[in-house]
Motif scaffolding. Structure first.
Motif, PDB file in Angstrom:
ATOM      1  N   PRO A  78      -5.191  -4.330  -8.131  1.00 30.01           N
ATOM      2  CA  PRO A  78      -5.597  -3.259  -7.205  1.00 30.01           C
ATOM      3  C   PRO A  78      -5.295  -3.593  -5.746  1.00 30.01           C
ATOM      4  N   LEU A  79      -5.435  -4.882  -5.379  1.00 31.20           N
ATOM      5  CA  LEU A  79      -5.149  -5.263  -3.992  1.00 31.20           C
ATOM      6  C   LEU A  79      -3.693  -5.002  -3.634  1.00 31.20           C
ATOM      7  N   VAL A  80      -2.790  -5.334  -4.536  1.00 31.93           N
ATOM      8  CA  VAL A  80      -1.363  -5.109  -4.280  1.00 31.93           C
ATOM      9  C   VAL A  80      -1.092  -3.621  -4.070  1.00 31.93           C
ATOM     10  N   THR A  85       0.315   0.469  -0.495  1.00 33.39           N
ATOM     11  CA  THR A  85       0.273   1.878  -0.086  1.00 33.39           C
ATOM     12  C   THR A  85       0.004   2.011   1.406  1.00 33.39           C
ATOM     13  N   LEU A  86      -0.970   1.238   1.909  1.00 33.87           N
ATOM     14  CA  LEU A  86      -1.279   1.292   3.342  1.00 33.87           C
ATOM     15  C   LEU A  86      -0.087   0.836   4.180  1.00 33.87           C
ATOM     16  N   THR A  87       0.593  -0.212   3.726  1.00 35.94           N
ATOM     17  CA  THR A  87       1.759  -0.705   4.455  1.00 35.94           C
ATOM     18  C   THR A  87       2.887   0.324   4.435  1.00 35.94           C
ATOM     19  N   ALA A  88       3.092   0.969   3.299  1.00 43.36           N
ATOM     20  CA  ALA A  88       4.146   1.985   3.201  1.00 43.36           C
ATOM     21  C   ALA A  88       3.852   3.170   4.114  1.00 43.36           C
ATOM     22  N   THR A 165       3.254 -12.016  -2.374  1.00 39.89           N
ATOM     23  CA  THR A 165       4.594 -11.958  -2.972  1.00 39.89           C
ATOM     24  C   THR A 165       4.885 -10.615  -3.629  1.00 39.89           C
ATOM     25  N   GLN A 166       3.860  -9.870  -4.032  1.00 42.41           N
ATOM     26  CA  GLN A 166       4.068  -8.628  -4.767  1.00 42.41           C
ATOM     27  C   GLN A 166       4.020  -7.373  -3.903  1.00 42.41           C
ATOM     28  N   ILE A 167       3.472  -7.467  -2.713  1.00 44.28           N
ATOM     29  CA  ILE A 167       3.341  -6.287  -1.854  1.00 44.28           C
ATOM     30  C   ILE A 167       4.686  -5.635  -1.525  1.00 44.28           C
ATOM     31  N   PRO A 168       5.754  -6.387  -1.211  1.00 49.30           N
ATOM     32  CA  PRO A 168       7.020  -5.719  -0.848  1.00 49.30           C
ATOM     33  C   PRO A 168       7.533  -4.756  -1.903  1.00 49.30           C
ATOM     34  N   MET A 175       7.173   3.942  -0.611  1.00 51.75           N
ATOM     35  CA  MET A 175       7.993   4.606   0.418  1.00 51.75           C
ATOM     36  C   MET A 175       8.984   5.571  -0.220  1.00 51.75           C
ATOM     37  N   ALA A 176       9.506   5.209  -1.390  1.00 50.21           N
ATOM     38  CA  ALA A 176      10.401   6.125  -2.101  1.00 50.21           C
ATOM     39  C   ALA A 176       9.653   7.383  -2.526  1.00 50.21           C
ATOM     40  N   ALA A 177       8.413   7.207  -2.997  1.00 46.59           N
ATOM     41  CA  ALA A 177       7.611   8.364  -3.394  1.00 46.59           C
ATOM     42  C   ALA A 177       7.241   9.220  -2.188  1.00 46.59           C
ATOM     43  N   LEU A 178       6.955   8.579  -1.060  1.00 45.68           N
ATOM     44  CA  LEU A 178       6.613   9.333   0.148  1.00 45.68           C
ATOM     45  C   LEU A 178       7.812  10.128   0.664  1.00 45.68           C
ATOM     46  N   SER A 179       8.997   9.550   0.575  1.00 44.88           N
ATOM     47  CA  SER A 179      10.193  10.242   1.062  1.00 44.88           C
ATOM     48  C   SER A 179      10.549  11.449   0.210  1.00 44.88           C
ATOM     49  N   ALA A 180      10.009  11.494  -1.025  1.00 46.45           N
ATOM     50  CA  ALA A 180      10.303  12.619  -1.914  1.00 46.45           C
ATOM     51  C   ALA A 180       9.384  13.814  -1.661  1.00 46.45           C
ATOM     52  N   ILE A 181       8.357  13.626  -0.842  1.00 51.61           N
ATOM     53  CA  ILE A 181       7.439  14.734  -0.549  1.00 51.61           C
ATOM     54  C   ILE A 181       8.138  15.735   0.373  1.00 51.61           C
ATOM     55  N   ASN A 182       7.960  16.998   0.091  1.00 49.57           N
ATOM     56  CA  ASN A 182       8.574  18.057   0.896  1.00 49.57           C
ATOM     57  C   ASN A 182       8.092  17.959   2.347  1.00 49.57           C
TER      58      ASN A 182
END
Length: 292
Positions: A78-80, A85-88, A165-168, A175-182
């Motif tokens: 859950p932390l990752v 998400t917050l970083t993105a 190590t897993q956050i990136p 970020m890919a999912a966010l860029s797909a939002i209209n």
């Protein structure tokens, strides 16, 4: 007539056969090994059935390793997802030096686990660690905090290193999912909903929820099966504080040279991972992936 319409799978055989050979055969051989007594120093491999599995479950380390693995997964996964998400969301904004910051955030993803472990040992080392040195310089502590030698702190330290190590990877997918939002939807949300928290909850979150679920499942598996970082940082210690089931696979196979028992531990990890995936997916709403 042999056509792609009538027999589409045939045209995929050149690609599927090597994949099948490199996956099915190793899995089948590992299953065979887990049901035999395979000791490196003895050529005979007598059939033992489920004796290796019974020996693993009844061993003194199994419950501790299982508890540590589940606790590690419950904290790290859950932390990752949350921090990714917050970083993105932050990196989606345009600001001076945003491209440089994005590159820096992705650096932990390209580092091997052993190198990441060395970096975090340098941070958490009780004597010359950067963290203790910084805390002493700030006057927050007088002595040294045993980050890697205290049972509870060692597990926390390993979790922090694993999450880093897993956050990136989580950032890239979110970020890919966010860029797909209209973009029109986001503009309307910015006008109708002034609060960023409410905007995220009612507009952005429903759009990226499928990706968050995929990331949660992936990171649960990655945390439950992690090995190299834990081995390099603590070696499973102090005591059994950071001994995970994945670490025990290596110990049985390459320290005790008992490949039968090591394979049994591996298949127990696979079984628990399958149950974990099933539990997560069954807990999800049935309409989550509709339209995606």
């Amino acid at each position: 007539m042999w056509t792609t319409q009538r027999f589409p799978a045939i045209w995929l055989l050149p690609a599927l056969l090597p994949v099948a050979l490199m996956t099915i055969y190793p899995i089948a051989y590992a299953l065979w090994t887990s049901m035999h007594s395979v000791l490196l120093l003895f050529p005979d491999t007598p059939f033992t059935g489920i004796d290796n599995y019974v020996r693993v479950v009844k061993s003194g380390y199994f419950l501790d390793a299982l508890y540590n693995s589940l606790l590690f997964t419950a904290i790290a996964a859950p932390l990752v997802v949350v921090l990714g998400t917050l970083t993105a969301l932050f990196l989606q904004r345009r600001f001076l030096g945003s491209k440089i910051v994005r590159s820096i955030v992705l650096l932990p993803w390209v580092l091997p686990g052993a190198i990441s472990a060395v970096l975090w040992i340098w941070v958490f080392h009780p004597s010359f660690g950067v963290l203790n040195g910084t805390l002493r310089a700030l006057g927050a502590i007088d002595g040294s905090i045993p980050w890697l030698t205290s049972p509870k702190l060692a597990l926390i330290s390993v979790v922090v290193a694993h999450v880093w190590t897993q956050i990136p990877f989580a950032v890239v997918l979110i970020m890919a999912a966010l860029s797909a939002i209209n973009s029109e939807t986001l503009e309307a949300a910015a006008i109708d909903c002034r609060s960023p928290a409410r905007r995220f909850r009612h507009v952005i979150l429903p759009e990226i929820k499928p990706m968050i679920v995929v990331l949660l499942i992936y990171n649960a598996l990655a945390a439950f099966t992690t090995y190299d970082l834990v081995y390099a940082m603590t070696g499973g210690g102090p005591g059994t504080a950071t001994t995970l089931l994945s670490f025990q696979i290596w110990k049985e196979s390459f320290s005790m040279y008992d490949f039968g028992t090591g394979s049994a531990v591996a298949f127990i990890v696979v079984a628990i991972s399958a149950v974990m995936i099933l539990a997560i997916t069954r807990a999800l709403p049935s309409d989550l992936f509709e339209g995606d």
